[in-house]
Design an enzyme around this catalytic site. Structure first.
Site, PDB file in Angstrom:
ATOM      1  CD  GLN A  89      -2.395  -1.231   2.769  1.00 21.33           C
ATOM      2  OE1 GLN A  89      -3.702  -0.727   3.252  1.00 21.33           O
ATOM      3  NE2 GLN A  89      -1.699  -2.221   3.563  1.00 21.33           N
ATOM      4  CG  ASN A  90       4.161   0.991   2.475  1.00 22.57           C
ATOM      5  OD1 ASN A  90       3.015   1.347   2.751  1.00 22.57           O
ATOM      6  ND2 ASN A  90       5.157   0.559   2.863  1.00 22.57           N
ATOM      7  CG  HIS A 109      -2.957   2.298  -1.678  1.00 24.50           C
ATOM      8  ND1 HIS A 109      -3.129   2.206  -0.380  1.00 24.50           N
ATOM      9  CD2 HIS A 109      -3.988   1.567  -1.997  1.00 24.50           C
ATOM     10  CE1 HIS A 109      -4.091   1.460   0.177  1.00 24.50           C
ATOM     11  NE2 HIS A 109      -4.551   1.105  -0.777  1.00 24.50           N
ATOM     12  CB  CYS A 117      -2.076  15.164 -17.290  1.00 23.24           C
ATOM     13  SG  CYS A 117      -3.380  16.191 -17.847  1.00 23.24           S
ATOM     14  CG  ASN A 236       0.876  -4.171  13.463  1.00 23.53           C
ATOM     15  OD1 ASN A 236       1.083  -3.364  14.300  1.00 23.53           O
ATOM     16  ND2 ASN A 236       0.146  -3.804  12.404  1.00 23.53           N
ATOM     17  N   PRO A 237       3.469  -4.319  15.807  1.00 23.01           N
ATOM     18  CG  PRO A 237       4.767  -2.562  16.137  1.00 23.01           C
ATOM     19  CD  PRO A 237       4.058  -3.331  15.169  1.00 23.01           C
TER      20      PRO A 237
HETATM   21  N1  APR Z   1       6.941  -2.544  12.160  1.00 22.38           N
HETATM   22  C1  APR Z   1       5.847  -3.124  11.907  1.00 22.38           C
HETATM   23  N2  APR Z   1       4.558  -2.453  11.849  1.00 22.38           N
HETATM   24  C2  APR Z   1       4.605  -1.386  12.487  1.00 22.38           C
HETATM   25  C3  APR Z   1       5.684  -0.539  12.648  1.00 22.38           C
HETATM   26  C4  APR Z   1       6.933  -1.328  12.665  1.00 22.38           C
HETATM   27  N3  APR Z   1       8.081  -0.863  12.906  1.00 22.38           N
HETATM   28  N4  APR Z   1       5.592   0.599  13.271  1.00 22.38           N
HETATM   29  C5  APR Z   1       4.097   0.859  13.111  1.00 22.38           C
HETATM   30  N5  APR Z   1       3.532  -0.260  12.608  1.00 22.38           N
HETATM   31  C6  APR Z   1       2.130  -0.548  12.414  1.00 22.38           C
HETATM   32  C7  APR Z   1       1.105   0.229  13.267  1.00 22.38           C
HETATM   33  O1  APR Z   1       0.907  -0.614  14.427  1.00 22.38           O
HETATM   34  C8  APR Z   1      -0.251   0.003  12.186  1.00 22.38           C
HETATM   35  O2  APR Z   1      -0.864  -1.205  12.509  1.00 22.38           O
HETATM   36  O3  APR Z   1       1.998  -0.531  11.061  1.00 22.38           O
HETATM   37  C9  APR Z   1       0.684   0.087  11.123  1.00 22.38           C
HETATM   38  C10 APR Z   1       0.391   1.299  10.011  1.00 22.38           C
HETATM   39  O4  APR Z   1      -0.888   1.720   9.800  1.00 22.38           O
HETATM   40  P1  APR Z   1      -1.467   2.835   9.078  1.00 22.38           P
HETATM   41  O5  APR Z   1      -0.759   4.033   9.435  1.00 22.38           O
HETATM   42  O6  APR Z   1      -2.893   2.976   8.907  1.00 22.38           O
HETATM   43  O7  APR Z   1      -0.820   2.529   7.699  1.00 22.38           O
HETATM   44  P2  APR Z   1      -1.377   1.478   6.510  1.00 22.38           P
HETATM   45  O8  APR Z   1      -2.148   0.386   6.939  1.00 22.38           O
HETATM   46  O9  APR Z   1      -0.297   1.421   5.447  1.00 22.38           O
HETATM   47  O10 APR Z   1      -2.506   2.542   5.685  1.00 22.38           O
HETATM   48  C11 APR Z   1      -3.247   1.993   4.674  1.00 22.38           C
HETATM   49  O11 APR Z   1      -4.441   4.175   4.410  1.00 22.38           O
HETATM   50  O12 APR Z   1      -4.076   6.264   4.815  1.00 22.38           O
HETATM   51  C12 APR Z   1      -4.145   5.354   3.635  1.00 22.38           C
HETATM   52  O13 APR Z   1      -3.365   5.181   1.551  1.00 22.38           O
HETATM   53  C13 APR Z   1      -2.859   5.296   2.721  1.00 22.38           C
HETATM   54  O14 APR Z   1      -1.611   3.276   2.110  1.00 22.38           O
HETATM   55  C14 APR Z   1      -2.491   4.050   3.239  1.00 22.38           C
HETATM   56  C15 APR Z   1      -3.562   3.287   3.618  1.00 22.38           C
END
Ligand code: APR
Length: 273
Positions: A89-90, A109, A117, A236-237
């Protein structure tokens, strides 16, 4: 012996240890900034300048960042696995810079370094590492208001600012960052690649790392991939909606956990993979 199939799903948490903020975690972007003002087509229509400033700041932060051991471990697993797909998703390029190949990666994403454009969909990709830094951002962010406050631009600055909103060289329409905003469809071609991979058969091993699994399709893809007896490892923590389905819950940072998990997989199961 049939080759084993692997699916890896990643989110912002995988890039957190490279210094890229997550969205919903502590100090995440959405804790301080309002996504409705920065990451929707409506926000762009309302204030393209504001949106571009935020994306330019994020691009610069990503340029200054380096892939971490989590990105490198996933690239290693891809190299050791015949049937492999990374769905991230990054919108950063850290997976690619760690060696993940385009053939085995889907950026569902979009890609922050793509500029597209609004009208004719002409697009180009510029990581800006060719020494063309982003134009300076004459503004400051006030976290809690979620707004970017301008330092009253002079007329020269105003002209410069107008120039800062990229215009299409083909049709002169405004250009936007090549990412998927809230309320927008996922890119059809990329979606097709994920669906094709899932339709080609269940996975023996699914890793879900660094995502809150906020979007239903992430949960759906992980569960369809493991089907009846695949293994699901969550890194995931924190708990997520996928935790209850995980055969392994690794409550550690990805940069620490993923190299170990991948080495275990690659080494201990090398004969099977
Ligand atoms: N290692 C593993 N997991 C981690 C770490 C780490 N060092 N640090 C944080 N996390 C976990 C957090 O606990 C959380 O569950 O990563 C997750 C990050 O979640 P989000 O911030 O919601 O990111 P993501 O899931 O990628 O968001 C999805 O939402 O905002 C939109 O388009 C954007 O692609 C993004 C999508």
């Amino acid at each position: 012996m049939h080759d084993r199939r692997v699916l890896v799903l990643t989110g912002a948490g995988v890039s957190a240890e490279s210094g890229i903020p997550t969205f919903r975690g502590k100090d995440g972007y959405w804790r301080n900034l309002d996504p409705a003002k920065l990451a929707t087509p409506e926000a762009f229509a309302r204030d393209p300048k504001l949106v571009w400033e935020w994306y330019r700041e994020r691009r610069q932060r990503i340029r200054n960042a380096q892939p971490n051991p989590a990105h490198k471990a996933i690239a290693k697993l891809a190299q050791h696995t015949q049937e492999f797909l990374l769905v991230t998703q990054n919108v950063d390029d850290l997976h690619a810079r760690a060696g993940a190949s385009k053939e085995k990666m889907v950026q569902i994403h979009g890609d922050i370094f793509v500029t597209r454009c609004l009208r004719c969909h002409f697009q180009f990709r510029d990581t800006g590492r060719g020494g063309s830094p982003e134009p300076p951002v004459p503004r400051v962010i006030y976290p809690h208001s979620g707004r970017l406050r301008s330092i009253a631009p002079t007329s020269v600055q105003h002209e410069q600012e107008q120039k800062d909103i990229p215009k299409c060289s083909k049709c002169s329409a405004l250009m936007r960052p090549g990412v998927v905003w809230f309320g927008e469809q996922l890119p059809w071609g990329e979606l097709r690649r994920v669906e094709n991979y899932l339709e080609d058969g269940p996975c023996d091993f699914v890793i879900v790392a660094g995502t809150t699994a906020t979007f239903g399709y992430i949960v759906d893809w992980a569960l369809r991939a493991i089907a009846s007896d695949g293994e699901l490892v969550e890194v995931n923590p924190e708990e997520t909606p996928l935790s209850q389905f995980a055969t392994q819950r690794v409550r550690e940072g990805a940069a620490l956990a993923l190299p170990r998990i991948v080495d275990e997989l690659v080494i201990s199961r090398s004969s099977k993979l």
